[in-house]
Design a protein around this motif. Structure first.
Motif, PDB file in Angstrom:
ATOM      1  N   VAL A 368      35.408  81.484  70.427  1.00  0.00           N
ATOM      2  CA  VAL A 368      36.658  80.879  70.277  1.00  0.00           C
ATOM      3  C   VAL A 368      36.269  79.231  69.850  1.00  0.00           C
ATOM      4  O   VAL A 368      37.002  78.778  69.229  1.00  0.00           O
ATOM      5  N   ILE A 369      35.333  78.602  70.549  1.00  0.00           N
ATOM      6  CA  ILE A 369      35.237  77.325  70.455  1.00  0.00           C
ATOM      7  C   ILE A 369      34.761  76.871  68.877  1.00  0.00           C
ATOM      8  O   ILE A 369      35.057  76.000  68.335  1.00  0.00           O
ATOM      9  N   ASP A 370      33.838  77.942  68.341  1.00  0.00           N
ATOM     10  CA  ASP A 370      33.294  77.597  66.957  1.00  0.00           C
ATOM     11  C   ASP A 370      34.499  78.003  65.942  1.00  0.00           C
ATOM     12  O   ASP A 370      34.797  77.407  64.922  1.00  0.00           O
ATOM     13  N   TYR A 371      35.316  79.079  66.308  1.00  0.00           N
ATOM     14  CA  TYR A 371      36.365  79.472  65.250  1.00  0.00           C
ATOM     15  C   TYR A 371      37.313  78.558  65.179  1.00  0.00           C
ATOM     16  O   TYR A 371      37.860  78.076  64.245  1.00  0.00           O
ATOM     17  N   PHE A 372      38.027  77.740  66.229  1.00  0.00           N
ATOM     18  CA  PHE A 372      39.095  76.919  66.053  1.00  0.00           C
ATOM     19  C   PHE A 372      38.554  75.453  66.072  1.00  0.00           C
ATOM     20  O   PHE A 372      38.908  74.657  65.726  1.00  0.00           O
ATOM     21  N   GLY A 373      36.993  75.428  66.127  1.00  0.00           N
ATOM     22  CA  GLY A 373      36.573  73.681  65.913  1.00  0.00           C
ATOM     23  C   GLY A 373      36.884  73.059  66.757  1.00  0.00           C
ATOM     24  O   GLY A 373      37.038  71.853  66.920  1.00  0.00           O
ATOM     25  N   LEU A 374      36.638  73.578  68.313  1.00  0.00           N
ATOM     26  CA  LEU A 374      37.034  72.861  69.274  1.00  0.00           C
ATOM     27  C   LEU A 374      35.746  71.727  69.804  1.00  0.00           C
ATOM     28  O   LEU A 374      34.912  72.170  69.691  1.00  0.00           O
ATOM     29  N   SER A 375      36.323  70.586  70.123  1.00  0.00           N
ATOM     30  CA  SER A 375      35.190  69.670  70.629  1.00  0.00           C
ATOM     31  C   SER A 375      35.698  69.059  71.871  1.00  0.00           C
ATOM     32  O   SER A 375      36.491  69.375  72.617  1.00  0.00           O
ATOM     33  N   PRO A 376      34.722  68.184  72.296  1.00  0.00           N
ATOM     34  CA  PRO A 376      34.866  67.829  73.707  1.00  0.00           C
ATOM     35  C   PRO A 376      36.275  67.287  74.313  1.00  0.00           C
ATOM     36  O   PRO A 376      36.858  66.547  73.377  1.00  0.00           O
ATOM     37  N   TYR A 377      36.907  67.660  75.380  1.00  0.00           N
ATOM     38  CA  TYR A 377      37.775  67.293  76.061  1.00  0.00           C
ATOM     39  C   TYR A 377      39.271  67.772  75.223  1.00  0.00           C
ATOM     40  O   TYR A 377      40.232  67.764  75.747  1.00  0.00           O
ATOM     41  N   VAL A 378      39.065  68.794  74.426  1.00  0.00           N
ATOM     42  CA  VAL A 378      40.425  69.508  73.856  1.00  0.00           C
ATOM     43  C   VAL A 378      40.986  70.406  75.026  1.00  0.00           C
ATOM     44  O   VAL A 378      40.115  70.834  75.823  1.00  0.00           O
ATOM     45  N   ASN A 379      42.156  70.511  75.058  1.00  0.00           N
ATOM     46  CA  ASN A 379      42.803  71.072  76.164  1.00  0.00           C
ATOM     47  C   ASN A 379      42.616  72.730  75.789  1.00  0.00           C
ATOM     48  O   ASN A 379      42.736  73.217  74.700  1.00  0.00           O
ATOM     49  N   THR A 380      42.373  73.416  77.116  1.00  0.00           N
ATOM     50  CA  THR A 380      42.575  74.788  77.094  1.00  0.00           C
ATOM     51  C   THR A 380      43.358  75.264  77.791  1.00  0.00           C
ATOM     52  O   THR A 380      43.500  76.498  78.165  1.00  0.00           O
ATOM     53  N   LYS A 381      44.492  74.342  78.136  1.00  0.00           N
ATOM     54  CA  LYS A 381      45.218  74.920  79.486  1.00  0.00           C
ATOM     55  C   LYS A 381      46.518  75.815  78.695  1.00  0.00           C
ATOM     56  O   LYS A 381      46.884  76.677  79.519  1.00  0.00           O
ATOM     57  N   PHE A 382      47.010  75.521  77.449  1.00  0.00           N
ATOM     58  CA  PHE A 382      48.179  75.996  77.153  1.00  0.00           C
ATOM     59  C   PHE A 382      47.653  77.372  76.136  1.00  0.00           C
ATOM     60  O   PHE A 382      47.283  77.261  74.963  1.00  0.00           O
ATOM     61  N   GLY A 383      48.007  78.478  76.541  1.00  0.00           N
ATOM     62  CA  GLY A 383      47.555  79.499  75.727  1.00  0.00           C
ATOM     63  C   GLY A 383      48.565  80.038  74.530  1.00  0.00           C
ATOM     64  O   GLY A 383      49.771  79.414  74.381  1.00  0.00           O
ATOM     65  N   ALA A 384      48.050  80.794  73.748  1.00  0.00           N
ATOM     66  CA  ALA A 384      48.730  81.149  72.446  1.00  0.00           C
ATOM     67  C   ALA A 384      49.807  82.067  72.803  1.00  0.00           C
ATOM     68  O   ALA A 384      49.691  82.734  73.930  1.00  0.00           O
ATOM     69  N   TYR A 385      50.656  82.337  71.867  1.00  0.00           N
ATOM     70  CA  TYR A 385      51.821  83.424  72.333  1.00  0.00           C
ATOM     71  C   TYR A 385      51.213  84.668  72.520  1.00  0.00           C
ATOM     72  O   TYR A 385      50.256  85.192  72.062  1.00  0.00           O
ATOM     73  N   GLN A 386      51.546  85.228  73.454  1.00  0.00           N
ATOM     74  CA  GLN A 386      51.298  86.797  73.949  1.00  0.00           C
ATOM     75  C   GLN A 386      49.704  86.755  74.568  1.00  0.00           C
ATOM     76  O   GLN A 386      49.348  87.712  74.524  1.00  0.00           O
ATOM     77  N   ASN A 387      49.202  85.474  74.770  1.00  0.00           N
ATOM     78  CA  ASN A 387      48.052  85.327  75.290  1.00  0.00           C
ATOM     79  C   ASN A 387      46.838  86.080  74.262  1.00  0.00           C
ATOM     80  O   ASN A 387      45.737  86.432  74.285  1.00  0.00           O
ATOM     81  N   THR A 388      47.214  85.808  72.622  1.00  0.00           N
ATOM     82  CA  THR A 388      46.476  86.405  71.747  1.00  0.00           C
ATOM     83  C   THR A 388      45.738  85.205  70.791  1.00  0.00           C
ATOM     84  O   THR A 388      46.596  84.459  70.205  1.00  0.00           O
ATOM     85  N   PHE A 389      44.538  84.993  70.884  1.00  0.00           N
ATOM     86  CA  PHE A 389      43.993  83.834  70.229  1.00  0.00           C
ATOM     87  C   PHE A 389      44.389  84.042  68.750  1.00  0.00           C
ATOM     88  O   PHE A 389      43.906  85.093  68.178  1.00  0.00           O
ATOM     89  N   GLY A 390      44.598  83.173  68.000  1.00  0.00           N
ATOM     90  CA  GLY A 390      44.988  82.925  66.727  1.00  0.00           C
ATOM     91  C   GLY A 390      46.194  83.542  66.385  1.00  0.00           C
ATOM     92  O   GLY A 390      46.630  83.821  65.162  1.00  0.00           O
ATOM     93  N   ASN A 391      46.983  83.958  67.256  1.00  0.00           N
ATOM     94  CA  ASN A 391      48.501  84.408  67.020  1.00  0.00           C
ATOM     95  C   ASN A 391      49.231  83.346  66.237  1.00  0.00           C
ATOM     96  O   ASN A 391      49.261  82.099  66.723  1.00  0.00           O
ATOM     97  N   SER A 392      49.695  83.893  65.083  1.00  0.00           N
ATOM     98  CA  SER A 392      50.460  82.952  64.062  1.00  0.00           C
ATOM     99  C   SER A 392      51.833  82.672  64.650  1.00  0.00           C
ATOM    100  O   SER A 392      52.659  81.790  63.841  1.00  0.00           O
TER     101      SER A 392
END
Length: 529
Positions: A368-392
């Motif tokens: 997930v970190i590589d796919y979305f290009g996440l960097s230090p201190y980015v929040n992971t608190k708020f999930g995507a719709y239906q808890n599906t990563f990459g849900n558009s």
């Protein structure tokens, strides 16, 4: 391949939708109570539609412009929350590019001609208030109808919610500023002439109105519980929660604690396991007392990107965060204050680019970190719709009140009203059970406990719109220096710096003869390094 490198065609695309009606205040377009009564006899569902309209006003596009390409920060109350968070010290974002809230971050939105600042906040809450006043006209105080009593109670609590937000945006906190000018009071019985010449009421007068509305609302809503499927409606627990907020602001500590306890009966905190994965995206969880329920056919969702997940969720498949890299980060200084044993440290990507919430998750074979290009201190608190990563589909709900907030109000209220032992017990029971098993309060005074609660609020409620209001309520400075804020906004502000609050917007000054230039809040220079 990093998700952030993908081409974004949506930024310039024309989006087809019908915007919310712009309710310009004052307008005076009210029918008489007799006409309302006659209409209600023929069309009883009209009142229900007006009640539903209150909820709709909190989540709509088109408050300041009906051109979807003009303001992508125009999506209702969640946008106000992100705007206020951006003005604080714990909510970090890029200062350029696709951060539609960068004007709030550098305080350039405090100019009273700025449509994205004072005008947006003003119209959001006064439009919602007008919807509440319409319900109150349809549900008179002397009605014996049990349904109308509930609708009236919901409308009164909704109006109090609006005043609570407005009074904190347009004047400093209650304590010490009771006689300062706040905002005009608008009620359902006012005439067009009264609305067109409606001066700013004092802070005390606004709080008197808030308490009057909430006291009646609690009486009318006694015994009414909305149920898990209707959390966009106000019930008795939400009404108590709103009064707990008001009492906390007025430093009526014992009353705040008592009301918070009553509100807590409406839910239970999310467990340690619950918050050990990205969440805070659905009103169905046990801890949400009140929220904005957002469905896939809602206009802010059909726009694609003019919604809160687009600007805040780090895992959406269609948003400014993941498609442009306009992520929202936690302040590195706050991150350092969170104990390693506290799950909320994992609500942010570590300097080593890890978070137990997502370390074992993948999308398309990539982490997930590589796919979305996440960097230090980015929040992971708020999930995507239906808890599906990459849900558009950005159809996540938005929290307006959670039981965790009420527990923290109860702890602070107990300690500050003279019962430090009870306050410590309330705080420790919550944190040790639900967030950090190693937590122990070190407070030796009520003020120590208050500061501990403030830190807990900064961690627990991060991103939900409370940050600036807490700074104002507690008369704290804003401290950004020595953190991961961009250099251009890495300034500190002294407590109650004038720039922290908004000026009455120009649109209201032009429409309302009751407010002169001399009545407005003083202009303040934009902060400099």
């Amino acid at each position: 391949m990093k998700f952030t490198s993908k081409y974004i065609a949506f930024a310039s695309a024309a989006l087809m939708l019908v915007s919310c009606d712009l309710d310009k205040l004052p307008d005076g377009q009210y029918v008489t109570e007799k006409q309302k009564d006659e209409t209600n006899d023929k069309r009883p569902n009209m009142v229900i539609a007006e009640v539903n309209g209150m909820a709709a006003k909190m989540n709509c596009f088109g408050t300041i412009s009906d051109d979807v390409n003009e303001y992508h920060s125009d999506f209702g109350v969640p946008a106000v929350s992100l705007q206020l968070e951006s003005s604080g010290q714990d909510f970090v974002a890029t200062t350029s590019g696709y951060n539609w809230f960068n004007r709030a971050q550098n305080y350039s939105d405090r100019v009273y001609t700025d449509k994205t600042g004072a005008e947006f906040i003003w119209k959001i809450f006064y439009n919602h208030m007008q919807a509440a006043n319409n319900v109150l006209l349809s549900a008179p105080k002397d009605s014996d109808d049990p349904d109308l009593k509930i609708y009236r109670g919901q409308a009164l609590a909704s109006r109090a919610y609006d005043y609570l937000n407005l009074v904190q945006c347009f004047q400093f906190t209650y304590a010490g500023h009771e006689n300062a000018l706040a905002v005009p009071i608008v009620t359902e019985t006012m005439t067009t002439e009264e609305l067109e010449s409606n001066p700013r009421a004092t802070v005390q007068q606004v709080y008197d109105q808030i308490m009057n509305d909430l006291n009646e609302a609690i009486e009318l809503l006694d015994g009414y519980v909305h149920g898990a499927a209707n959390k966009d409606k106000i019930d008795i627990h939400v009404a108590y929660g709103l009064r707990a907020r008001a009492n906390l602001l007025m430093q009526k500590w014992a009353d705040a604690a008592k009301d918070a306890e009553m509100a807590m009966a409406g839910g239970s905190p999310q467990s340690l396991k619950d918050v050990s994965s990205p969440t805070f995206n659905s009103s169905t969880v046990s801890s949400w007392l009140w929220g904005i329920v957002i469905t896939p056919d809602n206009e802010v969702v059909t726009t694609g990107i003019v919604n809160w997940p687009s600007h805040l969720c780090s895992f959406t498949g269609n948003g400014y965060t993941t498609l442009t890299g306009a992520f929202r980060f936690g302040n590195s200084a706050l991150y350092d204050l969170i104990p390693a044993t506290d799950i909320r440290k994992q609500w942010f990507v570590s300097p080593e680019k890890t978070s137990t919430l997502i370390d074992n998750e993948t999308v398309g074979g990539e982490s997930v970190i590589d796919y979305f290009g996440l960097s230090p201190y980015v929040n992971t608190k708020f999930g995507a719709y239906q808890n599906t990563f990459g849900n558009s589909t950005n159809s996540s709900d938005w929290p307006l009140m959670r039981v965790e907030e009420m527990i923290l109000i109860k702890a602070e209220g107990e300690a500050m009203s003279g019962n430090l032992t009870a306050g410590k017990a309330t705080l420790e029971d919550f944190v040790k059970t639900y967030r950090d098993p190693s937590f122990a309060s070190k407070a030796t005074s009520p003020q120590d406990l208050q500061d501990e609660v403030w830190l807990q609020r900064r961690m627990e409620l991060w991103g939900e719109g409370f940050s600036l209001f807490d700074i104002l309520r507690l008369k704290k400075p804003i401290v950004r220096k020595g953190s991961n804020f961009a250099a251009s906004v890495q300034f500190d502000l002294a407590p109650e710096s004038q720039i922290m609050i908004y000026r009455v917007p120009q649109c209201e000054m032009e429409a309302n003869q009751g407010i002169e230039e001399s009545d407005n809040n003083p202009a303040a220079p934009q902060p400099t390094l």
